[in-house]
Design a protein around this motif. Structure first.
Motif, PDB file in Angstrom:
ATOM      1  N   ARG A 237      39.538  35.647  43.612  1.00 52.49           N
ATOM      2  CA  ARG A 237      39.594  36.533  42.444  1.00 52.49           C
ATOM      3  C   ARG A 237      40.723  36.138  41.506  1.00 52.49           C
ATOM      4  N   VAL A 240      39.456  33.708  39.114  1.00 55.27           N
ATOM      5  CA  VAL A 240      38.424  34.283  38.248  1.00 55.27           C
ATOM      6  C   VAL A 240      39.082  35.186  37.197  1.00 55.27           C
ATOM      7  N   HIS A 247      32.839  34.556  37.016  1.00 62.14           N
ATOM      8  CA  HIS A 247      32.801  35.608  38.041  1.00 62.14           C
ATOM      9  C   HIS A 247      31.734  35.366  39.097  1.00 62.14           C
ATOM     10  N   GLN A 250      32.959  34.110  42.382  1.00 61.82           N
ATOM     11  CA  GLN A 250      33.983  34.829  43.159  1.00 61.82           C
ATOM     12  C   GLN A 250      33.467  35.292  44.518  1.00 61.82           C
ATOM     13  N   GLY A 255      33.530  40.342  44.804  1.00 64.98           N
ATOM     14  CA  GLY A 255      32.691  39.211  44.435  1.00 64.98           C
ATOM     15  C   GLY A 255      31.497  39.196  45.364  1.00 64.98           C
TER      16      GLY A 255
END
Ligand SMILES: Cc1cc2nc3c(=O)[nH]c(=O)nc-3n(C[C@H](O)[C@H](O)[C@H](O)COP(=O)(O)OP(=O)(O)OC[C@H]3O[C@@H](n4cnc5c(N)ncnc54)[C@H](O)[C@@H]3O)c2cc1C
Ligand SMILES: Nc1ncnc2c1ncn2[C@@H]1O[C@H](COP(=O)(O)O)[C@@H](O)[C@H]1O
Lengths: 324, 248
Positions: A237, A240, A247, A250, A255
């Motif tokens: 994350r 991201v 995304h 993730q 995610g």
């Protein structure tokens, strides 16, 4: 006793999870004498149906309609519930994919059934079906039993291995459901595909990078290794949120949950929320320069060292090993 | 527009989870509870819909008194009204969905927003179940939502891409991260939320259909092997993956 397995296809090709779900149904049937019936929905999907036979399908019910070429939550739910009722299926299995997770709760309500979602194991105990499912992002496993007449389960992808048997021949039959056009009111207008990428949720191998990569430009090193291994690229994350990666790559609590056969974590510390998404991977490799990084607690193999030195060597050696 | 948002109250994701002596539930003592993170996206979307289309936002939670804290958070963000369907029993998704559906029906909601999933039970089921109980459409795992003249266009995440789904109001939508950036409650919002009443209701419970037999910690993984500390370890790592793990 009858088990209905929903075999998911996209663009008239079965997803890998279709074979996993059918194999899981077959295993349950073997130890209980149940019959395995599969259901396939789509437009002109009859020709692909027989391939479910080798995984243990006895009968395959095919529902064909041009309107089913794209997924419709409401129409699919109506049709699958109708087939389950007509068959008097005791157990209905779905894959815990984007489609299966969307569909199964609605089917469960139509069948007045309990739902056990995202199961990682199914077994008979004293002629009762017990499902194991991870909760609290995998920090706890729970065994549950469903008391309703119909019982609905979704199965986590990549956990139930598909096994092609020497297999009997399956019979394929068409079925025309009694549903009205109104059920097609919710429909997929189009699918925007991420360009030719392997999705982490479906990949056998994932190479994931974290903040240890120091910048978006260095993800080239991750991409190169992934290309050699035929792997998907994953991300923590942190990277991201920093905008280094999209995304949809993730992995983790916010995610995707993944369970590939091999997960390679590079420059990822292994925060609890990251582990939540990947700790059920079959093999985990960690590359991190901090020997105390929590990722090493779940890793099967690790190298404590500098990613910038190890990644190029790994890519090069893997290329040799795999003859690429 | 009559907007309803369903919010759950869950242990924060950093919390160490311990089991109760009965082995069928978690020990709640000392556990920090928060609004389910996905439900924050749902609340935010509800507020934006109101700002755009008018109407009002009611947040609803089923559970015991501690759920009021999460309802207050939704009020602080800007919800007009909060309702606790007060119930202390452990409930499965079907049972929760039944109570929420009954209430949403009474309100004649145009849109009912949910989180994609609760981060405690990880079911991802209550939203679509409520929709089915009400006989209305549902779109799950939504990252983009547009509503115009009763027509709904939603983008949902699937493996390897996004689906653009078309449907109509009334509708159930479940929120995925990326749908929006939830606002922080303002000091004024927080103060106002303190004085807003939380309506309490007694739901008529539906029996559970899923029974917990046991909970346990996942089998601890054996300590992994540190293959080396620099690039010279790479050939050995590949050998292990190839010959021992047989994954390459
Ligand atoms: C509600 C919530 C949800 C969350 N959801 C997620 C989620 O879905 N997914 C997720 O990943 N996180 C999630 N997080 C965030 C999580 O807590 C961590 O912050 C995040 O995973 C850290 O990412 P990272 O490992 O890349 O970065 P860091 O924790 O900063 O780790 C970087 C690592 O790289 C190593 N390193 C540095 N340089 C090198 C080098 N040259 N070579 C090798 N190693 C190096 C360091 O030793 C370190 O271990 C969530 C957090 C919260 C509160
Ligand atoms: N007890 C509850 N009260 C209100 N909303 C809930 C409750 N449980 C679940 N939900 C809603 O349903 C969504 C999906 O939850 P679940 O099916 O439990 O994963 C959550 O994100 C909430 O929006």
């Amino acid at each position: 006793m009858k088990i209905l397995a929903f075999a998911e296809q996209r663009e008239n090709k079965f997803r890998k999870t279709a074979f996993e779900v059918v194999t899981a149904a077959k295993k349950l049937a073997e130890s209980s004498g149940a019959e395995v019936v599969c259901v396939v929905l789509g437009d002109r999907v009859k020709s692909i149906a027989p391939s479910l036979g080798v995984y243990g399908a006895g009968r395959i019910i095919v529902v064909e309609d041009p309107k089913l070429s794209q997924y419709s939550t409401t129409a699919y739910a109506a049709i699958v519930a109708e087939v389950a009722k007509k068959e008097g299926a005791d157990v209905v299995l779905f894959p815990a994919t984007a489609l299966g997770k969307d569909l199964a709760p609605r089917v469960a309500v139509k069948l007045d059934a309990g739902l056990a979602a995202d199961c990682t194991a199914l077994r008979w105990e004293n002629s009762e079906l017990l499902a194991t499912r991870p909760i609290f992002a995998g920090k706890i496993m729970t065994d549950v039993r469903i008391s309703s007449k119909y019982k609905v389960f979704t199965l986590r992808p990549n956990v139930f291995t598909a096994v092609a048997g020497s297999g009997g021949v399956a019979t394929v039959e068409g079925y025309t459901p009694q549903i009205g056009d109104g059920e097609y009111g919710t429909r997929v207008r189009e699918i925007a595909q991420s360009s030719g990428k392997i999705d982490v949720a479906e990949a056998d191998i994932i190479v994931s990078g974290g903040r240890g990569l120091k910048g978006p430009e260095h993800f080239k090193l991750i991409e190169e290794l992934a290309a050699v291994l035929g792997a998907a690229v994953g991300a923590s994350r942190a990277v991201v949120d920093a905008g280094w990666r999209p995304h949809d790559e993730q992995v983790g609590q916010t995610g995707k949950t993944v369970s590939p056969t091999l997960y390679i974590a590079v420059g990822i510390s292994g925060a609890i929320q990251h582990l939540a998404g990947m700790s059920s991977s079959k093999y985990i490799v960690a590359i991190n320069k901090d020997k105390d990084a929590p990722i090493f607690q779940v890793a099967d193999y690790g190298i404590v060292g500098d990613a910038f030195e190890i990644l190029p060597a790994l890519t090069q050696e893997a290329r040799k090993l795999l003859g690429k | 527009m009559k907007i309803v948002v369903c919010v759950n109250h869950v242990p924060d994701s950093e919390t160490k989870i311990k089991l109760s002596p009965d082995g069928k539930s978690i020990d709640r003592t000392g556990v920090n509870f928060i609004i389910n993170p996905y439900d924050e996206f749902a609340v935010e979307e509800a507020l934006r819909l109101k700002e755009k289309h008018g109407g009002d936002v009611t947040s609803v939670s089923l559970g015991g008194d501690p759920h009021k804290e999460t309802l207050r958070k939704s009020l602080a963000m800007g919800a007009d009204k909060a309702v606790l369907l007060k119930d202390d029993a452990p409930r499965d998704t079907f049972s929760v969905a039944r109570a929420l559906a009954d209430y949403a029906k009474e309100l004649q909601a145009d849109i009912i927003l949910f989180g994609k999933q609760s981060i405690d039970s990880d079911d991802a089921a209550v939203g679509p179940m409520v929709a089915e109980m009400l006989g209305i459409p549902s779109v799950t795992v939504v990252v983009k939502l547009e509503i115009k003249d009763g027509a709904v266009l939603a983008e949902r995440e699937i493996e390897g891409g996004h689906e653009h789904v078309e449907t109509r109001l009334p509708v159930v939508v479940t929120a995925q991260k990326g749908l929006n950036d939830p606002r922080y409650p303002s000091l004024k919002g927080i103060m106002a939320a303190k004085s807003k009443p939380i309506e309490e209701r007694k739901p008529s419970p539906a029996a559970n259909k899923v029974e917990v037999v046991a909970m346990h910690k996942p089998a601890a993984k054996a300590a992994g092997k540190i293959v080396g500390t620099d690039a010279t370890a790479v050939p050995e790592l590949l050998r292990l993956l190839h010959e021992e793990a047989k994954v390459l």
